[in-house]
Design a protein around this motif. Structure first.
Motif, short mmCIF file in Angstrom:
data_model
loop_
_atom_site.label_atom_id
_atom_site.label_comp_id
_atom_site.label_asym_id
_atom_site.label_seq_id
_atom_site.Cartn_x
_atom_site.Cartn_y
_atom_site.Cartn_z
N ILE A 149 5.22 16.66 -6.90
CA ILE A 149 3.84 16.53 -7.43
C ILE A 149 3.78 17.07 -8.86
CG2 ILE A 149 1.46 17.39 -7.19
CD1 ILE A 149 1.94 17.36 -4.12
N GLU A 150 4.39 18.24 -9.06
CA GLU A 150 4.33 18.85 -10.40
C GLU A 150 5.10 18.00 -11.42
OE1 GLU A 150 2.07 21.03 -10.97
OE2 GLU A 150 1.72 21.01 -8.81
N ASP A 151 6.25 17.46 -11.00
CA ASP A 151 7.03 16.63 -11.93
C ASP A 151 6.28 15.35 -12.28
OD1 ASP A 151 9.02 18.47 -12.08
OD2 ASP A 151 10.43 17.43 -10.77
N LEU A 152 5.62 14.78 -11.28
CA LEU A 152 4.84 13.57 -11.54
C LEU A 152 3.69 13.88 -12.49
CD1 LEU A 152 4.75 11.91 -8.02
CD2 LEU A 152 5.03 10.63 -10.14
N ASN B 266 0.81 -1.21 0.00
CA ASN B 266 0.00 0.00 0.00
C ASN B 266 0.86 1.28 0.00
OD1 ASN B 266 -2.50 0.96 -0.17
ND2 ASN B 266 -3.15 0.35 1.92
N ASN B 267 1.92 1.27 -0.76
CA ASN B 267 2.86 2.40 -0.76
C ASN B 267 3.16 2.86 -2.19
OD1 ASN B 267 4.38 0.38 -1.83
ND2 ASN B 267 6.06 0.52 -0.36
N THR B 268 2.15 2.68 -3.07
CA THR B 268 2.42 2.91 -4.49
C THR B 268 1.99 4.30 -4.96
OG1 THR B 268 0.25 2.13 -5.24
CG2 THR B 268 1.95 0.46 -4.93
N ILE B 269 2.54 4.69 -6.11
CA ILE B 269 2.00 5.83 -6.86
C ILE B 269 1.53 5.24 -8.19
CG2 ILE B 269 2.53 8.04 -7.96
CD1 ILE B 269 4.67 8.47 -5.84
N PRO B 270 0.20 5.18 -8.39
CA PRO B 270 -0.31 4.56 -9.63
C PRO B 270 0.19 5.29 -10.88
CG PRO B 270 -2.07 4.81 -8.02
CD PRO B 270 -0.90 5.58 -7.49
N LEU B 271 0.49 4.50 -11.90
CA LEU B 271 1.06 5.05 -13.13
C LEU B 271 0.10 5.99 -13.85
CD1 LEU B 271 3.35 5.08 -15.25
CD2 LEU B 271 2.42 2.95 -16.16
N PHE B 272 -1.19 5.77 -13.67
CA PHE B 272 -2.17 6.63 -14.36
C PHE B 272 -2.99 7.44 -13.35
CE2 PHE B 272 -1.20 3.05 -17.10
CZ PHE B 272 -0.82 3.71 -18.26
N ALA B 273 -2.36 7.79 -12.25
CA ALA B 273 -3.07 8.52 -11.19
C ALA B 273 -3.58 9.88 -11.69
CB ALA B 273 -2.13 8.73 -10.01
N GLU B 274 -4.74 10.27 -11.19
CA GLU B 274 -5.24 11.62 -11.45
C GLU B 274 -4.47 12.58 -10.54
OE1 GLU B 274 -7.47 12.61 -13.67
OE2 GLU B 274 -8.13 10.61 -14.32
N TYR B 275 -4.55 13.87 -10.86
CA TYR B 275 -3.76 14.87 -10.11
C TYR B 275 -3.99 14.78 -8.60
CZ TYR B 275 -1.63 19.33 -8.91
OH TYR B 275 -0.84 20.29 -8.35
N GLU B 276 -5.24 14.68 -8.20
CA GLU B 276 -5.55 14.66 -6.75
C GLU B 276 -4.93 13.43 -6.08
OE1 GLU B 276 -6.79 16.95 -4.72
OE2 GLU B 276 -6.75 18.23 -6.49
N GLU B 277 -4.93 12.33 -6.82
CA GLU B 277 -4.37 11.09 -6.27
C GLU B 277 -2.84 11.21 -6.14
OE1 GLU B 277 -5.31 7.74 -8.74
OE2 GLU B 277 -4.98 6.28 -7.12
N ILE B 278 -2.23 11.85 -7.13
CA ILE B 278 -0.78 12.06 -7.08
C ILE B 278 -0.45 12.88 -5.82
CG2 ILE B 278 1.20 13.23 -8.18
CD1 ILE B 278 -0.12 12.73 -10.89
N LYS B 279 -1.26 13.94 -5.63
CA LYS B 279 -1.04 14.82 -4.48
C LYS B 279 -1.12 14.02 -3.17
CE LYS B 279 -3.10 19.16 -3.91
NZ LYS B 279 -4.13 20.10 -4.35
N LYS B 280 -2.16 13.22 -3.09
CA LYS B 280 -2.36 12.44 -1.87
C LYS B 280 -1.19 11.47 -1.62
CE LYS B 280 -5.96 9.72 -0.06
NZ LYS B 280 -6.80 8.69 -0.63
N CYS B 281 -0.77 10.82 -2.68
CA CYS B 281 0.34 9.86 -2.53
C CYS B 281 1.60 10.58 -2.08
CB CYS B 281 0.64 9.16 -3.86
SG CYS B 281 -0.64 8.06 -4.42
N VAL B 282 1.91 11.70 -2.74
CA VAL B 282 3.17 12.39 -2.42
C VAL B 282 3.12 12.95 -1.00
CG1 VAL B 282 4.67 14.35 -3.01
CG2 VAL B 282 3.74 12.88 -4.82
#
Ligand code: TYM
Length: 318
Positions: free
Chosen positions: A264-267, A201-217
Motif C-alpha cells: 500500500i505504501e509503495d503504491l 473487476n480485479n484492477t488497481i486504478p492508476l490514479f486511485a486515492e489512498y483509501e481506494e489503494i488500501k481497499k484494492c490491496v
C-alpha cells in the motif's frame, strides 16, 4: 536520419489501471524523446462496450487527462481522438474488402466471445480491422502494447502485406509495424491473480486515492499455505527491484498483512505525484481539449495524405 515513429491507443472504457500503465502507457512516455509519437483515444473502439453518451464524453476527457498526467508531452507526441479522423473508418472499410471472414474468425477476442455464446456485433468482429487502419495510417515502426494486443498488431501486419500485394505494384504502400511488448510487464496480474482487466473487476486504478489503494490491496486474494503471497508479490515487483523484494518477502514469510501494508505504501508513493499532476490538468479542461484539437489537426494532415495515396492506388480517384 529521420526519427522512428511509434503509435498506440487506449480505449476510453473506464478508469485506466496499473496494468494499462506498465503494460503500455509507460512505454509511450519512455519513447517520446527519441521517437515521433502518435497517441490517441480509441473512442470508436470503445463503442462496442459503451453505449452511454454521457459516460463516453466523460471517459474521453478522462483519458486525455490521464495521458497528460503520466507525462506525455504534446510538443513531442501527436495526441488525437480516433473519431476526429474519419479516414480511420474509411480505411477500415477498404481493408474489409481484402480480408476474409475465416481469417478474422481466428482472432482471440472473437473466439472468446463465441465460446461464451455471446451475441457478437459486427463491430466486435471487425475490431482488428479498424485497429489495423489506426496503425497503418501513420506508418509507425513500433506499436507499444500489452500482450493481449499482440495478435491485433500481427493482423495489422498481415493486412498491410495483403494490401501491398494487391495494390502496391511492387511498392510498400503500408509499412509493416512491430509490436513492442516488454516481457516483464506483458501481462500485469490483477488482485485475483488473473490478468488485470476492468472486465474482471480485479484492477488497481492508476490514479486511485489512498483509501481506494488500501481497499484494492486488502482485497488481493492470498492462499493459506504460509510462505510468499504470490498475488501480492506479482504486483509488488512493479514497484521494487526483485532482488530487494525477494529478501523482504523471505524475511516476512507468512506475514501477509505486513506485506500488504508495505505494498500500500509503495503504491501510494508511486501514485500520489501522478494523482496530483492529474488534478492540476483537470483544473483547465478547455486547455486540455485544445491540445486534443491541435493534435487532431496534425493527425488529419497525415491521414488525408495517406488516404489520397490509397484512393489513387485502388482507382477511385478519377
Ligand atoms: P485497451 O484500452 O484495452 O488497453 C490499453 C493498453 O493497455 C494494455 N493492457 C495491459 N498490459 C499488460 N497487462 C495488462 N493486464 C493489461 N491490460 C491492458 C493493452 O494491451 C493496451 O496496450 N485495442 C486497444 C486500443 C487500440 C490500439 C489501437 C492500440 C485501438 N487501436 C492501435 C494500439 C494501436 C485496446 O483495447 O487497448
Amino acid at each position: 536520419m529521420s526519427k522512428k515513429v511509434f503509435l498506440s491507443g487506449v480505449q476510453p472504457s473506464g478508469k485506466p489501471h496499473i496494468g494499462n500503465y506498465f503494460g503500455a502507457m509507460k512505454q509511450f512516455v519512455d519513447l517520446q524523446n527519441e521517437h515521433d509519437g502518435y497517441v490517441f483515444i480509441a473512442d470508436y473502439h470503445a463503442l462496442h462496450s459503451l453505449r452511454n453518451p454521457k459516460e463516453m464524453k466523460e471517459n474521453i476527457k478522462n483519458v486525455l487527462l490521464d495521458y497528460l498526467a503520466i507525462g506525455l508531452d504534446p510538443k513531442k507526441v501527436t495526441f488525437f481522438k480516433q473519431s476526429d479522423i474519419s479516414e480511420h473508418t474509411e480505411l477500415a472499410w477498404i481493408f474489409d474488402t481484402i480480408i476474409t471472414m475465416p481469417y478474422l474468425m481466428r482472432a482471440h477476442a472473437f473466439k472468446d466471445a463465441e465460446a461464451k455464446n455471446k451475441e457478437i456485433d459486427v463491430g466486435t468482429f471487425n475490431y482488428p480491422v479498424l485497429m489495423a487502419a489506426d496503425i497503418l495510417m501513420y506508418g509507425p515502426d513500433l506499436v507499444p502494447v500489452g500482450a493481449d494486443q499482440k495478435q491485433h498488431v500481427e493482423i495489422a501486419r498481415d493486412i498491410a502485406e495483403k494490401f501491398n500485394n494487391v495494390y502496391g505494384e511492387g511498392s510498400q504502400i503500408f509499412k509493416l509495424p512491430e509490436p513492442m511488448i516488454l516481457k516483464e510487464v506483458a501481462i500485469v496480474l490483477g488482485t485475483d491473480g488473473r490478468k488485470m482487466s476492468k472486465s474482471y473487476n480485479n484492477t488497481i486504478p492508476l490514479f486511485a486515492e489512498y483509501e481506494e489503494i488500501k481497499k484494492c490491496v486488502m482485497s488481493i486474494v492470498t492462499d493459506s499455505s504460509g510462505g510468499i503471497p504470490q498475488n501480492v508479490y506479482a504486483i509488488h515487483k512493479l514497484f521494487r527491484p526483485e532482488e530487494e523484494l525477494k529478501k523482504i518477502y523471505a524475511e516476512k514469510s507468512g506475514k501477509y498483512k505486513e506485506l500488504k501494508e508495505m505494498l500500500i505504501e509503495d503504491l501510494e508513493k508511486f501514485i500520489a505525484p501522478l494523482r496530483e499532476r492529474r488534478k492540476e490538468f483537470a483544473k483547465d479542461i478547455p486547455k486540455a481539449l485544445e491540445i486534443l484539437k491541435k493534435g487532431g489537426e496534425k493527425a488529419k494532415i497525415v491521414a488525408s495524405k495517406k488516404m489520397s495515396e490509397v484512393r489513387e492506388k485502388i482507382g477511385v480517384n478519377i
